[in-house]
Design a protein around this motif. Structure first.
Motif, short mmCIF file in Angstrom:
data_model
loop_
_atom_site.label_atom_id
_atom_site.label_comp_id
_atom_site.label_asym_id
_atom_site.label_seq_id
_atom_site.Cartn_x
_atom_site.Cartn_y
_atom_site.Cartn_z
N ARG A 1 12.21 -7.17 7.55
CA ARG A 1 11.31 -5.92 7.73
C ARG A 1 12.15 -4.86 8.79
O ARG A 1 12.80 -5.43 9.62
N VAL B 1 8.89 0.34 12.76
CA VAL B 1 8.10 1.43 11.90
C VAL B 1 6.99 0.55 10.87
O VAL B 1 7.40 -0.46 10.46
N SER B 2 5.92 1.30 10.83
CA SER B 2 4.84 0.72 9.75
C SER B 2 3.82 1.84 9.66
O SER B 2 3.60 2.70 10.58
N HIS C 1 7.50 5.43 4.36
CA HIS C 1 8.33 5.61 5.80
C HIS C 1 9.78 4.98 5.36
O HIS C 1 9.82 4.21 4.26
N GLY D 1 10.89 2.00 6.38
CA GLY D 1 10.63 0.80 6.12
C GLY D 1 10.50 0.53 4.47
O GLY D 1 11.09 -0.54 3.93
N TRP E 1 5.33 -11.28 6.00
CA TRP E 1 4.47 -12.12 5.10
C TRP E 1 5.18 -13.49 4.88
O TRP E 1 4.60 -14.24 4.01
N SER F 1 0.79 -1.18 -0.03
CA SER F 1 0.02 0.03 -0.02
C SER F 1 0.93 1.16 0.11
O SER F 1 0.67 2.49 -0.51
N PHE F 2 2.04 1.11 0.76
CA PHE F 2 2.93 2.31 0.70
C PHE F 2 2.18 3.52 1.27
O PHE F 2 2.46 4.48 0.70
N1 CTP Z 1 7.73 -3.05 5.23
C1 CTP Z 1 9.14 -3.18 5.62
N2 CTP Z 1 9.51 -2.84 6.84
C2 CTP Z 1 8.40 -2.03 7.54
C3 CTP Z 1 7.30 -1.96 6.92
C4 CTP Z 1 6.78 -2.60 5.84
O1 CTP Z 1 10.05 -3.91 5.13
N3 CTP Z 1 8.77 -1.69 8.78
C5 CTP Z 1 7.30 -3.76 3.96
C6 CTP Z 1 6.17 -4.78 3.81
O2 CTP Z 1 6.70 -6.10 4.33
C7 CTP Z 1 5.61 -4.61 2.49
C8 CTP Z 1 6.19 -3.37 2.18
O3 CTP Z 1 7.24 -2.80 2.94
O4 CTP Z 1 6.58 -5.52 1.88
C9 CTP Z 1 4.84 -2.45 1.76
O5 CTP Z 1 4.11 -2.76 3.08
P1 CTP Z 1 2.83 -1.83 3.63
O6 CTP Z 1 1.84 -2.95 3.84
O7 CTP Z 1 2.44 -0.88 2.51
O8 CTP Z 1 3.52 -1.23 4.82
P2 CTP Z 1 3.29 -1.56 6.46
O9 CTP Z 1 3.82 -0.28 7.14
O10 CTP Z 1 3.67 -2.71 6.76
O11 CTP Z 1 1.80 -1.24 6.36
P3 CTP Z 1 0.48 -1.55 7.57
O12 CTP Z 1 0.89 -1.08 8.79
O13 CTP Z 1 -0.76 -0.60 6.76
O14 CTP Z 1 0.31 -2.99 7.30
#
Ligand code: CTP
Length: 449
Positions: free
Chosen positions: A114, A118-119, A14, A16, A96, A9-10
């Motif tokens: 990952r 951060v997320s 951030h 990550g 995943w 979704s990006f």
């Molecule tokens: N990702 C990552 N490290 C993070 C967050 C995300 O490597 N700290 C990776 C996810 O594993 C994915 C990609 O970035 O391969 C896009 O993930 P996305 O779902 O957009 O990001 P999240 O931050 O995990 O989103 P949400 O919290 O909404 O699930």
């Protein structure tokens, strides 16, 4: 050339995301990134994505690691893409791990570590102050609300008000809330926003109090029983800088949004008729069938069919009349409302003592749309033509009791994201209140004669 593909979704781009894209690019020579559409995110149950698709694409592009950006909009697309683009490596973050092993029959699958701490979910929580919400009323719908609110981030259900303290306490205990009270001042003091699920005729007084106390309001349908009152309440909300939203779950669910899009796309030509029904048999001693002033099928159920009519044909109807079958005490068991627009007709059909098929039919000059019962949980839409060989069916998710969609939009609106406001505009809500007002007026007139 080694082609790599990844998806996400990006949202709220951030570190990550950046690190993942950087390492994904290092796995080969050409990186393809699939960015999810809002619709697909909704389908996956991700309801609070904040950035628009264009913003999210821009952010991915700006990293400079990406050779091609595609849109991910349906389940099963990953395999299609891998074959179409002749992908060598599928990669995704370690959250995943295991989920995509089945793609190993088609390409290499690599889970990248990952980035810690951060997320998007975390950032959304930081961006959104967690909204402290309270509930007024402890009836059936309030019992559905709490579990649905659990699916929405950015909101916490704090407490409940009921003029009958025992009911407030019972609700509080059942759902483990912080407080249950019969004292209004105590209630307003502990919340930022309120969900009003009390009897219809009490809505406007509670809304007024809430707004005067600076609280955002999500109110069950029918929000108001007169157009003037609805207008006044919206004016008060805007004066106080608060959000006021009418909770008609259908208006906010993904399938209904798609339905409006299809109906307006022209595939069925010009819309000439909307027929929408909602009936629900109730026991004769239920509140709905015993309240002589505000009971009856139309006040209870018409918000749904009226929503469909107003969203499809607008608020500018000409003639409006009602036919009702009453029981011996004068309670509305079954009502049909007939609308005449300039070039189209509409019928809303409601029943508490009469059962009928809960379908929606939108008739046009080139074809029609059939939405089977329960159309208000829009999960299936069929577009039908003179030549049945051209008929098409579409399917949509409607998760749980479906209140999560309105709650999610409410939280987004409170946080300044007004993008979704088109779903149920102030004009729509005022128009609904005006129809209710007309119905009450006609009924009172009939009672007198
Ligand atoms: N990702 C990552 N490290 C993070 C967050 C995300 O490597 N700290 C990776 C996810 O594993 C994915 C990609 O970035 O391969 C896009 O993930 P996305 O779902 O957009 O990001 P999240 O931050 O995990 O989103 P949400 O919290 O909404 O699930």
């Amino acid at each position: 050339m080694r082609k790599v593909i990844t998806y996400g979704s990006f949202d709220l781009f951030h570190e990550g995301h950046y690190q993942l894209l950087r390492r994904a690019k290092e796995l080969g020579d050409y990186l393809i990134v699939g960015v999810t559409t809002e619709h697909y995110d909704e389908y996956r149950g991700k309801l609070n994505v904040m950035d628009s698709l264009m913003e999210r694409i821009e952010n991915v592009k700006r990293t400079g690691f990406v050779d091609e950006i595609i849109i991910e909009d349906h389940i099963g697309q990953k395999l299609e893409d891998i074959q179409k683009y002749q992908v060598d490596v599928f990669t995704v973050g370690s959250d995943w791990t295991g989920s995509f092993d089945w793609l190993k029959d088609y390409c290499e699958v690599i889970y990248l570590e990952r980035t810690k701490n951060v997320s998007s979910t975390m950032l959304r929580a930081l961006n959104y102050n967690i909204l402290k919400m309270g509930i007024i009323g402890t009836g059936r719908i309030a019992h559905r609300f709490y579990p649905e609110a659990k699916y929405v981030s950015g909101v916490n259900m704090e407490g409940v008000y009921n003029p009958h303290l025992e009911s407030a306490i019972a609700y509080k205990e059942k759902f483990g809330l912080k407080f249950g009270t019969d004292r209004m001042e105590e209630f307003w003091g502990q919340i930022d926003a309120v969900y009003i699920a009390s009897p219809h005729e009490t809505h406007t007084a509670y809304i007024r109090q809430a707004l005067k106390n600076g609280k955002h309001v999500l109110c069950e349908k029918p929000m108001a029983l007169s157009g003037k009152e609805a207008e006044e309440l919206y004016a008060l909300a805007s004066e106080k800088g608060c959000i006021l939203m009418e909770a008609i779950k259908t208006a906010y669910c993904p399938g209904f949004q798609q339905l409006l899009g299809i109906a307006r796309s022209g595939v069925i030509g010009a819309v000439r008729d909307v027929e929408a029904a909602f009936t629900k048999l109730e026991s004769p001693d239920s509140r709905e069938l015993t309240d002589l002033n505000y009971g009856g099928s139309f006040l209870e159920l018409a918000s749904y069919p009226l929503l469909a009519i107003i969203k499809l044909l607008g608020t500018g109807y000409g003639d409006l009349r009602f036919e009702t079958i009453h029981d011996e005490r004068g309670i509305d068991l079954y009502t049909k409302a007939y609308f005449r627009y300039k070039n189209s007709l509409a019928t809303a059909k409601t029943g508490l003592g009469v059962k009928s098929e809960g379908e929606l039919i939108i008739s046009g000059t080139k074809g029609y749309i059939f939405v089977p019962a329960p159309w208000w949980k829009t999960q299936q839409i069929e577009v039908r033509y003179e030549n049945p060989g051209q008929n098409e069916k579409f399917f949509y998710k409607f998760l749980g009791d479906g209140l999560r969609y309105e709650i999610s939009d409410f939280v987004a609106a409170v946080n300044g994201n007004e993008k979704k406001e088109h779903k149920l505009k102030m004009e729509d809500s005022v128009a609904l209140a005006k129809v209710m007002e007309r119905y009450i007026f006609e009924e009172r007139k009939r009672e007198k004669t």
